[in-house]
Design an enzyme around this catalytic site. Structure first.
Site, short mmCIF file in Angstrom:
data_model
loop_
_atom_site.label_atom_id
_atom_site.label_comp_id
_atom_site.label_asym_id
_atom_site.label_seq_id
_atom_site.Cartn_x
_atom_site.Cartn_y
_atom_site.Cartn_z
N LYS A 38 0.83 -1.20 0.00
CA LYS A 38 0.00 0.00 0.00
C LYS A 38 0.87 1.26 0.00
O LYS A 38 2.07 1.18 0.32
CB LYS A 38 -0.94 -0.02 1.21
CG LYS A 38 -0.21 -0.06 2.53
CD LYS A 38 -1.13 -0.56 3.62
CE LYS A 38 -0.39 -0.46 4.96
NZ LYS A 38 -1.07 -1.22 6.01
N ARG A 132 -11.07 -0.91 13.89
CA ARG A 132 -10.79 -0.03 12.77
C ARG A 132 -11.56 -0.58 11.58
O ARG A 132 -12.66 -0.15 11.31
CB ARG A 132 -9.27 0.00 12.54
CG ARG A 132 -8.77 1.21 11.84
CD ARG A 132 -7.25 1.22 11.75
NE ARG A 132 -6.69 0.01 11.11
CZ ARG A 132 -5.42 -0.12 10.77
NH1 ARG A 132 -4.56 0.85 11.03
NH2 ARG A 132 -4.98 -1.22 10.18
N TYR A 248 17.77 30.01 8.24
CA TYR A 248 16.69 30.75 8.89
C TYR A 248 16.84 30.72 10.41
O TYR A 248 17.18 29.69 11.00
CB TYR A 248 15.35 30.08 8.56
CG TYR A 248 14.81 30.38 7.19
CD1 TYR A 248 14.53 31.68 6.78
CD2 TYR A 248 14.57 29.34 6.30
CE1 TYR A 248 14.02 31.93 5.52
CE2 TYR A 248 14.05 29.59 5.04
CZ TYR A 248 13.78 30.89 4.66
OH TYR A 248 13.27 31.14 3.42
N MET A 296 12.63 24.69 2.95
CA MET A 296 11.68 23.97 2.09
C MET A 296 12.38 23.06 1.09
O MET A 296 12.02 21.90 0.93
CB MET A 296 10.78 24.96 1.35
CG MET A 296 9.67 24.26 0.59
SD MET A 296 8.62 25.39 -0.33
CE MET A 296 7.89 26.36 0.98
C1 PLP Z 1 -0.26 -2.15 6.55
C2 PLP Z 1 -0.76 -3.48 6.93
C3 PLP Z 1 0.13 -4.54 7.11
C4 PLP Z 1 1.62 -4.35 7.12
O1 PLP Z 1 1.98 -3.78 8.37
P1 PLP Z 1 3.49 -3.46 8.79
O2 PLP Z 1 3.37 -3.01 10.18
O3 PLP Z 1 3.94 -2.39 7.87
O4 PLP Z 1 4.27 -4.70 8.62
C5 PLP Z 1 -0.40 -5.79 7.36
N1 PLP Z 1 -1.74 -5.98 7.45
C6 PLP Z 1 -2.63 -4.97 7.29
C7 PLP Z 1 -4.07 -5.25 7.41
C8 PLP Z 1 -2.17 -3.70 7.04
O5 PLP Z 1 -3.04 -2.68 6.92
#
Ligand code: PLP
Length: 348
Positions: A38, A132, A248, A296
């Site tokens: 992701k 969640r 800065y 920046m």
């Molecule tokens: C993001 C995610 C993972 C991976 O988690 P990490 O902590 O990055 O290893 C696994 N399972 C689900 C459902 C996730 O959302």
């Protein structure tokens, strides 16, 4: 189009990525080891990560959204892709057309999937404490899933990165679910969960962070290798006489006549102001401490000891995720996914 070379880049190590996946796969016992892709592979580039992990033997991948799934098409042969956020009303066209499975997260999503009459396998997330995403245990065991062709039943650990009693409680709850809900495979552990022991592996693990060089728990320290190496080109080297300040707010005063290297990188690139005071870079093995504030798109380093450093040379920016997280209060996830698109990604 004119090909303009970027003044900053992420050098990404294929060897480290693959070595991290192999280490995680070994910790998971008999479980297959997948990969969370992701957020564009935590910012590294999901396509490239997938290609390399497929080469190493990884077959199971996870993205958050259908847009992320579409961006990975066409999939390499034999690869399984799951979409963690399930199917909303507007996702059904993509869900029908793409060779990926939704991870159904609610009774509503289960209904939507059934109504589409797909009959294709799906994945299901059951919530064992995160509150969640996922069906509640009573929903999952109360008939909502009856007759559904479930490929992978998932749950997600709340506090796997801590020594919390909740880990064992979620493990026990997930074992009970496994006995009650038929699915081809069961999957519980993310990176930190893998470090809790092979008990947490079940049939399939889902690491993200640790693949990309994050250290999710102490057990992984010394095993997980750094994958992401930010590099920035020196725009200018200037001499700053003792007593003058840099940047800065004039927060740094040269204690002696100093040579200062200014690079083309700043907080707009995700190199945040938290690095001021303790960030650094290296050039030919020589350490260059960060001086003054991060701007920046500019950051200054003390190059007084880096003899021979000049305009056009490249600094490797210190980016030890665990160390920076510990002192900045940012998570390793934020430090990875925050690196922006002005960094050109390149694998070696
Ligand atoms: C993001 C995610 C993972 C991976 O988690 P990490 O902590 O990055 O290893 C696994 N399972 C689900 C459902 C996730 O959302």
């Amino acid at each position: 189009m004119i090909d303009v070379p970027s003044p900053l880049r992420l050098r990404l190590s294929s060897d480290a990525l693959v070595a991290n996946w192999r280490w995680l796969a070994a910790q998971g016992g008999a479980a297959a080891c997948g990969a969370a892709l992701k957020a564009d592979g935590y910012g590294l580039g999901a396509r490239d990560v997938m290609r390399q992990l497929v080469g190493a033997g990884c077959r199971d991948f996870f993205v958050a959204t259908w847009g992320e799934a579409a961006a990975l098409m066409p999939l390499p042969a034999g690869v399984s892709l799951s979409v963690l956020h399930g199917v909303g009303e507007g996702d059904m066209v993509a869900a029908r057309l793409l060779p990926a499975r939704p991870v159904l997260n609610s009774v509503e999503q289960v209904r939507r999937w059934r109504a589409a009459g797909e009959g294709r396998p799906c994945d299901v997330m059951v919530d064992t404490g995160m509150n969640r995403l996922g069906l509640r245990i009573d929903e999952a065991t109360g008939g909502a899933l009856d007759g559904l062709a479930i490929e992978t039943l998932l749950s997600h650990l709340v506090s796997a990165d801590e020594d919390s009693d909740q880990n064992a409680r979620q493990l026990a709850a997930f074992r009970t679910l496994r006995d009650q809900i038929p699915a081809r495979r069961y999957s519980l552990a993310n990176s930190a969960g893998i470090c809790l022991g092979a008990d947490y592996g079940f049939d399939l693990t889902r690491p993200g962070l640790a693949l990309y060089g994050g250290t999710p728990r102490a057990e992984a320290a010394g095993h997980i290798r750094q994958v992401v190496f930010p590099e920035a080109r020196v725009l200018q080297v200037r001499t700053v006489p003792a007593g003058e300040t840099v940047g800065y707010g004039a927060t740094w005063t040269a204690p002696r006549d100093s040579r200062i290297a200014v690079v083309n990188m700043g907080y707009a690139d995700g190199y945040l102001r938290c690095h001021a005071g303790n960030g650094g870079a290296t050039w030919q093995g020589q350490a260059l401490p960060l001086v003054g504030r991060v701007s920046m798109d500019l950051t200054a380093f003390d190059a007084s000891e880096a003899r021979g450093l000049n305009e056009g040379h490249w600094l490797t920016i210190d980016y030890d995720l665990a160390a920076i997280a510990a002192r900045s209060g940012l998570s390793q996830y934020e430090l990875l996914t925050g690196l922006r698109m002005r960094f050109e990604r390149g694998w070696s």
